[in-house]
Design an enzyme around this catalytic site. Structure first.
Site, mmCIF file in Angstrom:
data_model
loop_
_atom_site.group_PDB
_atom_site.id
_atom_site.type_symbol
_atom_site.label_atom_id
_atom_site.label_comp_id
_atom_site.label_asym_id
_atom_site.label_seq_id
_atom_site.Cartn_x
_atom_site.Cartn_y
_atom_site.Cartn_z
ATOM 1 N N LYS A 77 0.879 -1.163 0.000
ATOM 2 C CA LYS A 77 0.000 0.000 0.000
ATOM 3 C C LYS A 77 0.919 1.217 0.000
ATOM 4 O O LYS A 77 1.587 1.504 0.993
ATOM 5 C CB LYS A 77 -0.909 0.009 1.223
ATOM 6 N N GLY A 115 -8.286 9.804 9.566
ATOM 7 C CA GLY A 115 -8.641 9.971 10.964
ATOM 8 C C GLY A 115 -9.657 11.051 11.272
ATOM 9 O O GLY A 115 -9.994 11.265 12.436
ATOM 10 N N ASN A 154 -9.673 1.767 9.891
ATOM 11 C CA ASN A 154 -8.837 1.568 11.065
ATOM 12 C C ASN A 154 -9.394 2.372 12.235
ATOM 13 O O ASN A 154 -10.005 1.829 13.151
ATOM 14 C CB ASN A 154 -7.393 1.930 10.782
ATOM 15 N N THR A 155 -9.237 3.701 12.182
ATOM 16 C CA THR A 155 -9.604 4.543 13.318
ATOM 17 C C THR A 155 -11.055 4.362 13.738
ATOM 18 O O THR A 155 -11.358 4.280 14.934
ATOM 19 C CB THR A 155 -9.352 6.023 12.980
ATOM 20 N N ALA A 210 -9.626 5.776 4.140
ATOM 21 C CA ALA A 210 -9.441 6.916 5.054
ATOM 22 C C ALA A 210 -10.668 7.808 5.155
ATOM 23 O O ALA A 210 -11.360 8.062 4.171
ATOM 24 C CB ALA A 210 -8.239 7.775 4.658
ATOM 25 N N GLY A 211 -10.896 8.272 6.375
ATOM 26 C CA GLY A 211 -11.913 9.282 6.634
ATOM 27 C C GLY A 211 -13.288 8.771 7.006
ATOM 28 O O GLY A 211 -14.151 9.559 7.394
#
Length: 262
Positions: free
Chosen positions: A98, A159, A208-209, A186-187
């Site tokens: 990645k 994040g 993830n987050t 992301a996001g």
């Protein structure tokens, strides 16, 4: 539901999941299992199985049985990213990477020029590159020109949990590039964000987050799994068009009319 194909590999799940920031290693394992993900990402800068400090963590990752997708998070130059990718190939025995090349420390936006340059070098060296990019159409087209067969545009900055911040740009991206898998990376902050991404025709999401920092990561992982399944089903089923005026859902033809007695 049909499998997800990325390069030459196929997967039953449309969720890719990160391995950072969980309250404990066991919660991480439980969340990954609950999500049904087949792919986990790992930051080489944070965890290196050749170093004693990362040995236990590496053993835990191996327990998941998931495909490993090493990333070059934190790299700011082409040389850094290429070097880290080559390290990952030796350490983890995989050509997958990645690719992330940070262009701005404030919003962690990837540098389009350096990302494309690094992608060209890595693909020429035999890597199967999954590049982290923005929703900019030209950026994505240049990555295709470089030889990438998977694209990973963000929904919003890493994040932030702002979800799909620019739906118009993402929809345009999906419509213009419809021949390669695209993963929203992301996001995303809540399951409905992931559902919307799949409804728009994106092939998968990377999380993830939103899972790791939830009050209950395992339950949140299950929520995202359900949302992704629902979004994919909705996309394949074909949604109805929205209307400006109301339309009765119950037919009136053939129904009796009741007249009020005077």
């Amino acid at each position: 539901m049909e499998d997800l194909k990325l390069y030459s590999k196929t997967f039953s799940s449309r969720i890719l999941i990160g391995t950072a920031m969980y309250p404990s290693p066991q919660i991480m394992l439980d969340a990954i299992k609950q999500s049904a993900s087949n792919i986990v990402t790992l930051s080489l800068r944070r965890q290196n199985p050749n170093e004693q400090g990362g040995e236990q963590f590496w053993k835990l990752i191996q327990q998941t049985g998931c495909e490993l997708l090493p990333n070059t998070a934190g790299c700011k130059t082409v040389q850094e990213a290429v070097t880290l990718a080559k390290m990952s190939r030796e350490i983890f025995n995989t050509n997958w990477i990645k690719l992330e090349v940070v262009g701005d420390d404030y919003n962690l936006q990837p540098d389009p020029f350096l990302t494309v340059e690094a992608a060209k070098i890595l693909i020429k060296d035999g890597f199967e590159v999954l590049p982290f990019c923005t929703d900019d159409l030209v950026f994505n087209l240049r990555l295709l020109d470089a030889g990438c067969e998977v694209l990973m545009p963000w929904g919003s900055p890493i994040g932030t949990a702002k979800g799909l911040m620019n739906p118009y740009a993402l929809q345009t991206l999906r419509e213009r590039i419809d021949h390669v898998p695209m993963i929203i990376d992301a996001g995303l902050g809540k399951p409905s964000d992931a559902c919307l991404a799949l409804e728009m025709g994106f092939d998968a999401v990377l999380l993830n987050t939103a899972i790791a920092k939830a009050n209950d990561p395992v339950r949140m992982a299950n929520g995202f799994k359900s949302a992704v399944d629902a979004g994919r089903d909705a996309y394949l089923a074909g949604k109805i068009q929205s209307r400006q005026t109301a339309q009765a859902s119950t037919p009136t033809i053939g129904m009796p009319f009741w007249h009020q007695q005077k």
